[in-house]
Motif scaffolding. Structure first.
Motif: not given
Length: 255
Positions: A177-189, A133-139, A141-147
């Protein structure tokens, strides 16, 4: 403290939000102006009560039934959440179970599988859908996942539920691992790891007196409250944590 003007109706899915820590997270997010979608598997009444409490305080929320271990349910859940409140801002993977207390050698295989499915597979499936879902709206800000992890990931919980501890340790590895994988996309985990918290999960595991028994072992000499965990989640979801990813925030009273 974040106020409603800072989070105008941003949609946040909170899995397992009908009671305990999940309910406290949903209420705290709503008080800060987010629009939480509270998910439940069977406790429709509890979820409805959480939504009613939020709406009575002037917030917006929705209760949505979904099994977080079922891919079809998850897709339907995210569709419903975005239909209700617009593009997803964040996901809080809170749904979790301990299974019965006891020695690992006595654990039933079906119980072992169910704990792993809910705590780990469910977390990963929901996170995968959030990323899509986040990838559909890369513009945005603030997209994140908290486990939601647990202090058990560090202690191992011998003699109680090492199977649960193992799933939570895996959640923390997944978070990093996921945080490092998606960091460049501006997504925080990120993750929050509570210690023993006063909720009904202990009674469900067959030991309602566990919090009182654990309290003397905690450096702060008390167990936590769900609202204290919710504050940590709110911070990680918020823009105040914009440079924080791959972190595990321990809310344990020093345990």
């Amino acid at each position: 403290m974040q106020n409603q003007a800072e989070a105008p109706g941003r949609a946040v899915i909170v899995t397992g939000g009908s009671r305990g820590i999940g309910a406290a997270i949903a209420c705290r997010l709503a008080a800060a102006g987010y629009a939480p979608c509270v998910t439940y598997t069977r406790d429709a009444r509890g979820a409805a009560e959480v939504v009613a409490r939020i709406e009575a305080s002037g917030g917006r929320a929705a209760a949505l039934q979904a099994d977080s271990t079922c891919g079809a349910d998850i897709a339907r859940l995210f569709d419903a959440a975005e239909a209700a409140f617009g593009p997803l801002h964040a996901l809080v993977n809170n749904a979790g179970i301990t299974g019965p207390l006891g020695r690992f050698a006595d654990l039933d295989e079906a119980e072992m599988r169910r704990v792993a499915e809910v705590n780990l597979l469910g977390t990963m499936l929901c996170a995968r859908e959030a990323l899509r879902r986040f990838a559909m709206r890369p513009e945005r800000p603030g997209r994140s996942v908290v486990n939601i992890s647990s202090v058990a990931a560090s202690t191992g919980s011998p003699g109680e539920y090492v199977h649960y501890a193992a799933t939570k340790a895996a959640v923390e590895a997944f978070t990093l691992g996921l945080a490092r994988e998606v960091a460049e996309q501006g997504i925080r985990v990120n993750a929050v790891a509570p210690g023993t918290v006063e909720t009904g999960i202990h009674a469900a595991a067959g030991d309602p007196g566990r919090p009182a028994r654990i309290a003397p072992r905690v450096p702060m000499r008390r167990v936590g409250q769900p609202e204290e965990v919710a504050e940590a989640v709110l911070w990680l979801v918020s823009d105040a944590a914009s440079y924080t990813t791959g972190a595990v925030l321990r809310v344990t009273g020093g345990l």
